[in-house]
Design a protein around this motif. Structure first.
Motif, PDB file in Angstrom:
ATOM      1  N   UNK A   1       4.622  -3.457  12.819  1.00 33.00           N
ATOM      2  CA  UNK A   1       6.067  -3.710  12.898  1.00 33.00           C
ATOM      3  C   UNK A   1       6.771  -2.987  11.760  1.00 33.00           C
ATOM      4  N   UNK A   2       8.073  -2.816  11.926  1.00 36.54           N
ATOM      5  CA  UNK A   2       8.912  -2.193  10.910  1.00 36.54           C
ATOM      6  C   UNK A   2      10.185  -3.001  10.784  1.00 36.54           C
ATOM      7  N   UNK A   3      10.625  -3.218   9.539  1.00 32.13           N
ATOM      8  CA  UNK A   3      11.926  -3.850   9.319  1.00 32.13           C
ATOM      9  C   UNK A   3      12.805  -2.878   8.540  1.00 32.13           C
ATOM     10  N   UNK A   4      13.860  -3.354   7.945  1.00 41.00           N
ATOM     11  CA  UNK A   4      14.798  -2.471   7.247  1.00 41.00           C
ATOM     12  C   UNK A   4      14.177  -1.744   6.061  1.00 41.00           C
ATOM     13  N   UNK A   5      13.165  -2.335   5.430  1.00 38.49           N
ATOM     14  CA  UNK A   5      12.623  -1.738   4.205  1.00 38.49           C
ATOM     15  C   UNK A   5      11.162  -1.312   4.295  1.00 38.49           C
ATOM     16  N   UNK A   6      10.413  -1.791   5.286  1.00 37.19           N
ATOM     17  CA  UNK A   6       8.961  -1.606   5.247  1.00 37.19           C
ATOM     18  C   UNK A   6       8.340  -1.417   6.619  1.00 37.19           C
ATOM     19  N   UNK A   7       7.139  -0.825   6.599  1.00 34.17           N
ATOM     20  CA  UNK A   7       6.253  -0.758   7.759  1.00 34.17           C
ATOM     21  C   UNK A   7       5.112  -1.738   7.487  1.00 34.17           C
TER      22      UNK A   7
ATOM     23  N   UNK B   1       0.834  -1.202   0.000  1.00 31.75           N
ATOM     24  CA  UNK B   1       0.000   0.000   0.000  1.00 31.75           C
ATOM     25  C   UNK B   1       0.869   1.252   0.000  1.00 31.75           C
ATOM     26  N   UNK B   2       0.283   2.358  -0.414  1.00 25.04           N
ATOM     27  CA  UNK B   2       0.990   3.637  -0.418  1.00 25.04           C
ATOM     28  C   UNK B   2       0.827   4.375   0.913  1.00 25.04           C
ATOM     29  N   UNK B   3      -0.335   4.213   1.569  1.00 26.39           N
ATOM     30  CA  UNK B   3      -0.618   4.916   2.821  1.00 26.39           C
ATOM     31  C   UNK B   3      -1.123   3.908   3.849  1.00 26.39           C
ATOM     32  N   UNK B   4      -0.224   3.406   4.656  1.00 24.34           N
ATOM     33  CA  UNK B   4      -0.542   2.349   5.617  1.00 24.34           C
ATOM     34  C   UNK B   4      -1.635   2.778   6.591  1.00 24.34           C
ATOM     35  N   UNK B   5      -1.513   3.979   7.150  1.00 25.44           N
ATOM     36  CA  UNK B   5      -2.498   4.407   8.144  1.00 25.44           C
ATOM     37  C   UNK B   5      -3.899   4.517   7.550  1.00 25.44           C
ATOM     38  N   UNK B   6      -4.011   5.066   6.335  1.00 23.62           N
ATOM     39  CA  UNK B   6      -5.325   5.183   5.692  1.00 23.62           C
ATOM     40  C   UNK B   6      -5.912   3.810   5.395  1.00 23.62           C
ATOM     41  N   UNK B   7      -5.079   2.877   4.960  1.00 18.00           N
ATOM     42  CA  UNK B   7      -5.571   1.537   4.650  1.00 18.00           C
ATOM     43  C   UNK B   7      -5.976   0.794   5.931  1.00 18.00           C
ATOM     44  N   UNK B   8      -5.204   0.936   6.999  1.00 22.05           N
ATOM     45  CA  UNK B   8      -5.589   0.318   8.277  1.00 22.05           C
ATOM     46  C   UNK B   8      -6.939   0.867   8.715  1.00 22.05           C
ATOM     47  N   UNK B   9      -7.117   2.176   8.628  1.00 21.74           N
ATOM     48  CA  UNK B   9      -8.393   2.796   9.000  1.00 21.74           C
ATOM     49  C   UNK B   9      -9.536   2.212   8.178  1.00 21.74           C
TER      50      UNK B   9
ATOM     51  N   UNK C   1      -4.546 -10.749   7.066  1.00 25.67           N
ATOM     52  CA  UNK C   1      -4.202  -9.736   6.072  1.00 25.67           C
ATOM     53  C   UNK C   1      -2.989  -8.957   6.559  1.00 25.67           C
ATOM     54  N   UNK C   2      -2.006  -8.792   5.671  1.00 26.49           N
ATOM     55  CA  UNK C   2      -0.834  -7.969   5.959  1.00 26.49           C
ATOM     56  C   UNK C   2      -0.881  -6.780   5.015  1.00 26.49           C
ATOM     57  N   UNK C   3      -0.761  -5.594   5.577  1.00 30.57           N
ATOM     58  CA  UNK C   3      -0.617  -4.386   4.781  1.00 30.57           C
ATOM     59  C   UNK C   3       0.824  -3.935   4.927  1.00 30.57           C
ATOM     60  N   UNK C   4       1.511  -3.667   3.795  1.00 26.48           N
ATOM     61  CA  UNK C   4       2.929  -3.290   3.827  1.00 26.48           C
ATOM     62  C   UNK C   4       3.143  -2.000   3.064  1.00 26.48           C
ATOM     63  N   UNK C   5       3.812  -1.047   3.715  1.00 29.63           N
ATOM     64  CA  UNK C   5       4.174   0.215   3.072  1.00 29.63           C
ATOM     65  C   UNK C   5       5.691   0.324   3.053  1.00 29.63           C
ATOM     66  N   UNK C   6       6.247   0.637   1.886  1.00 29.29           N
ATOM     67  CA  UNK C   6       7.694   0.800   1.776  1.00 29.29           C
ATOM     68  C   UNK C   6       8.145   1.982   2.624  1.00 29.29           C
ATOM     69  N   UNK C   7       9.246   1.819   3.356  1.00 33.73           N
ATOM     70  CA  UNK C   7       9.767   2.891   4.201  1.00 33.73           C
ATOM     71  C   UNK C   7      10.212   4.092   3.377  1.00 33.73           C
ATOM     72  N   UNK C   8      10.632   3.856   2.135  1.00 35.00           N
ATOM     73  CA  UNK C   8      11.109   4.968   1.307  1.00 35.00           C
ATOM     74  C   UNK C   8       9.969   5.715   0.611  1.00 35.00           C
ATOM     75  N   UNK C   9       8.720   5.293   0.863  1.00 30.98           N
ATOM     76  CA  UNK C   9       7.568   5.969   0.285  1.00 30.98           C
ATOM     77  C   UNK C   9       7.279   5.617  -1.159  1.00 30.98           C
ATOM     78  N   UNK C  10       8.006   4.651  -1.717  1.00 26.23           N
ATOM     79  CA  UNK C  10       7.765   4.284  -3.115  1.00 26.23           C
ATOM     80  C   UNK C  10       6.376   3.677  -3.273  1.00 26.23           C
ATOM     81  N   UNK C  11       5.775   3.924  -4.430  1.00 28.16           N
ATOM     82  CA  UNK C  11       4.419   3.439  -4.709  1.00 28.16           C
ATOM     83  C   UNK C  11       4.435   1.934  -4.956  1.00 28.16           C
TER      84      UNK C  11
END
Length: 168
Positions: A34-40, A12-20, A67-77
């Motif tokens: 959770x957050x790892x080296x590349x993603x939230x 996803x592009x916007x984790x908080x909006x998708x969680x909502x 369901x897992x929602x993943x957003x790239x830490x660098x903000x890439x689409x």
């Protein structure tokens, strides 16, 4: 033993909006963020018991998420070029289907109602355009069918309301 679907991951592009959206629209709950080296990440589940998983003492606790929602830490689409058409959530009956349709509409989400004989379905999109379905199985209903046979048509909302009965 046959394999069971364990979970689905959406980039996803916007984790908080998708969680909502997924918590408000479908009643899912966040099990963990959770957050790892590349993603939230946000790990979501529903109220149904899920087989699998044990705690540190070996006691069954059920699976961690559906369901897992993943957003790239660098903000890439996210890449939307894949073949996913939609994914679906099942409800127990027509009254629950109607309740979901009404909740989605209250949120400003368009819902396309369909009758596929084996199920009544509502198709809709999340805020990032992913196509979802909420459905109730109708294979054992008097007017249902045990097989789909490629037949699907618009479901009249009045028919859904009549079958669902008065609000609970």
């Amino acid at each position: 033993m046959p394999a069971r679907l364990g979970h689905l991951r959406l980039d996803v592009a916007d984790l908080d909006a998708q969680v909502q959206f997924y918590t408000a629209a479908l009643g899912l709950t966040v099990r963990e963020r959770a957050t790892d080296d590349t993603s939230h990440y946000a790990f979501l589940t529903d109220a149904q018991p899920i087989p699998g998983g044990v705690d540190v003492d070996g006691e069954p606790v059920g699976m961690h998420h559906r369901l897992v929602l993943r957003q790239a830490r660098d903000g890439s689409a996210p890449d939307r070029s894949g073949p996913l058409d939609h994914f679906a959530f099942e409800v127990d009956d027509e009254a629950e289907l109607l309740a979901f349709v009404e909740r989605l509409r209250e949120m400003g989400t368009e819902v396309d109602l369909q009758d596929a004989q084996i199920a009544w379905q509502g198709y809709f999109r999340d805020p990032e355009g992913n196509r979802l379905e909420v459905y109730c199985d109708r294979r054992t209903r008097l007017d249902g069918d045990p097989l789909w046979q490629g037949r699907q048509h618009d479901l009249d909302e009045a028919r859904l309301r009549e079958t669902a009965g008065p609000p609970r």
